[in-house]
Write an enzyme that holds these catalytic residues in place. Structure first.
Site, PDB file in Angstrom:
ATOM      1  N   ASP A   1       0.853  -1.191   0.000  1.00 14.18           N
ATOM      2  CA  ASP A   1       0.000   0.000   0.000  1.00 14.18           C
ATOM      3  C   ASP A   1       0.888   1.240   0.000  1.00 14.18           C
ATOM      4  OD1 ASP A   1      -2.404   1.627   0.314  1.00 14.18           O
ATOM      5  OD2 ASP A   1      -1.668   1.980   2.347  1.00 14.18           O
ATOM      6  N   ILE A   2       0.721   2.092  -1.018  1.00 10.06           N
ATOM      7  CA  ILE A   2       1.496   3.319  -1.130  1.00 10.06           C
ATOM      8  C   ILE A   2       0.625   4.485  -0.690  1.00 10.06           C
ATOM      9  CG2 ILE A   2       2.783   4.830  -2.685  1.00 10.06           C
ATOM     10  CD1 ILE A   2       3.370   2.425  -4.430  1.00 10.06           C
TER      11      ILE A   2
ATOM     12  N   ASP B   1      -6.804   2.526  -1.773  1.00  7.83           N
ATOM     13  CA  ASP B   1      -6.681   2.082  -0.382  1.00  7.83           C
ATOM     14  C   ASP B   1      -8.041   1.879   0.259  1.00  7.83           C
ATOM     15  OD1 ASP B   1      -7.156   4.852  -0.556  1.00  7.83           O
ATOM     16  OD2 ASP B   1      -6.041   5.304   1.276  1.00  7.83           O
TER      17      ASP B   1
ATOM     18  N   THR C   1      -3.623   9.775   7.224  1.00  6.66           N
ATOM     19  CA  THR C   1      -3.397  11.203   7.000  1.00  6.66           C
ATOM     20  C   THR C   1      -4.724  11.944   7.035  1.00  6.66           C
ATOM     21  OG1 THR C   1      -1.481  10.666   5.639  1.00  6.66           O
ATOM     22  CG2 THR C   1      -2.360  12.894   5.451  1.00  6.66           C
TER      23      THR C   1
ATOM     24  N   THR D   1       2.388   9.333   3.113  1.00 10.05           N
ATOM     25  CA  THR D   1       3.576   9.456   3.960  1.00 10.05           C
ATOM     26  C   THR D   1       4.399   8.176   4.034  1.00 10.05           C
ATOM     27  OG1 THR D   1       2.249   8.938   5.925  1.00 10.05           O
ATOM     28  CG2 THR D   1       2.550  11.270   5.387  1.00 10.05           C
ATOM     29  N   ASN D   2       3.738   7.014   3.947  1.00  7.97           N
ATOM     30  CA  ASN D   2       4.459   5.743   4.088  1.00  7.97           C
ATOM     31  C   ASN D   2       4.034   4.729   3.031  1.00  7.97           C
ATOM     32  OD1 ASN D   2       6.041   6.130   6.610  1.00  7.97           O
ATOM     33  ND2 ASN D   2       4.016   6.397   7.522  1.00  7.97           N
ATOM     34  N   ILE D   3       4.959   3.853   2.705  1.00  9.12           N
ATOM     35  CA  ILE D   3       4.679   2.677   1.894  1.00  9.12           C
ATOM     36  C   ILE D   3       4.774   1.472   2.816  1.00  9.12           C
ATOM     37  CG2 ILE D   3       5.474   1.220  -0.011  1.00  9.12           C
ATOM     38  CD1 ILE D   3       6.664   3.770  -1.271  1.00  9.12           C
TER      39      ILE D   3
ATOM     40  N   GLY E   1     -10.242   6.180  -3.712  1.00 11.30           N
ATOM     41  CA  GLY E   1      -8.863   5.726  -3.649  1.00 11.30           C
ATOM     42  C   GLY E   1      -8.746   4.215  -3.552  1.00 11.30           C
TER      43      GLY E   1
END
Length: 255
Positions: free
Chosen positions: A6-7, A109, A132, A10-12, A107
């Site tokens: 999951d990209i 995600d 976020t 802030t983080n992958i 999205g």
């Protein structure tokens, strides 16, 4: 093995499945200016830490809300592993029917979270992802993504508070011992925590009021565990929810 990625902004995050067993997950910072070699090297470093070799990997599936990193990241996968990853998006079967005004705007995600929650806990279900942004996604008993809400994430809001106010310090986000705070640090903790918790609870109640039915509530995301521990309106906290959803989507597209 299946590698689920999951990209986020802030983080992958990288999850590793051995058949139905979730083995481990790793994080790296999302950086637009990283090269394909850098992404490939970092990913292989994490997988090597779990003793995962190239020959072990059956497939890789990726969800992303950061289009700018996709070219480098996907090329890194191709160069290191020689695999064409499945990219969650239009045309990829998810097992979730998105019935919003513009389904393509949702999205990847959120689709993965919805699939993970529906196929793990059943429906109807409300997924609350504390990232976020804080997202609320309602999936009915038939697997239809019917509605959602988006608000400021607790860290994002807190960063704005001390970032825009010169005399307020950066603090740890947690529940203070009492709301009757007597110094700036605990005053900020009390205000941020209880205002945010109250907003989450009110939003869940409003979904129940307007849906006119009861449903399970599943929380995920970094700070979801903190909120889950302080409310009886959330039934489950599932840190690996998005990985479970990506596995569901992979299973529906592997043939």
């Amino acid at each position: 093995m299946l590698i689920a990625i999951d990209i986020g902004n802030t983080n992958i995050t990288i999850g590793i499945f051995d058949k139905d067993t979730f083995l481990a997950n790793y994080r790296m910072t999302t950086k637009v200016r990283r090269t394909s070699d850098e992404y490939g090297f970092l990913m292989s470093t994490f997988l090597n830490a779990s003793n995962v070799s190239k020959k072990d990997i059956e497939a890789i599936i990726v969800s992303s809300v950061v289009p700018k990193v996709m070219h480098s990241f996907v090329n890194g996968i191709r160069k290191i592993y020689g695999i064409e990853p499945i990219i969650v998006g239009p045309g990829v079967k998810s097992g979730i029917s998105v019935q919003l005004e513009n389904p393509k705007s949702v999205g990847a995600d959120r689709i993965a979270d919805a699939a993970g929650a529906y196929y793990t806990y059943g429906g109807p279900v409300l997924i609350v992802d504390f990232g976020t942004a804080t997202t609320y996604d309602y999936v009915d008993e038939n697997g239809c993504f019917k509605a959602g809400a988006i608000s400021v994430g607790i860290e994002t809001g807190a960063n704005a508070l001390w970032g825009q106010t010169a005399q307020l310090p950066e603090i740890e986000i947690k529940q203070p011992k009492t709301i009757l705070a007597k110094n700036t640090k605990t005053e900020m903790q009390a205000g941020i925590f209880y205002q945010y918790l109250g907003g989450v609870e009110y939003t869940i109640r409003q979904f129940k009021k307007e849906c006119k039915k009861d449903f399970k509530v599943v929380a995920t995301g970094g700070l979801g565990k903190i909120v889950f521990q302080h409310t009886n309106l959330i039934d489950f906290y599932d840190r690996e929810l998005i990985f479970k959803g990506l596995k569901v989507i992979y299973e529906k597209n592997k043939e």
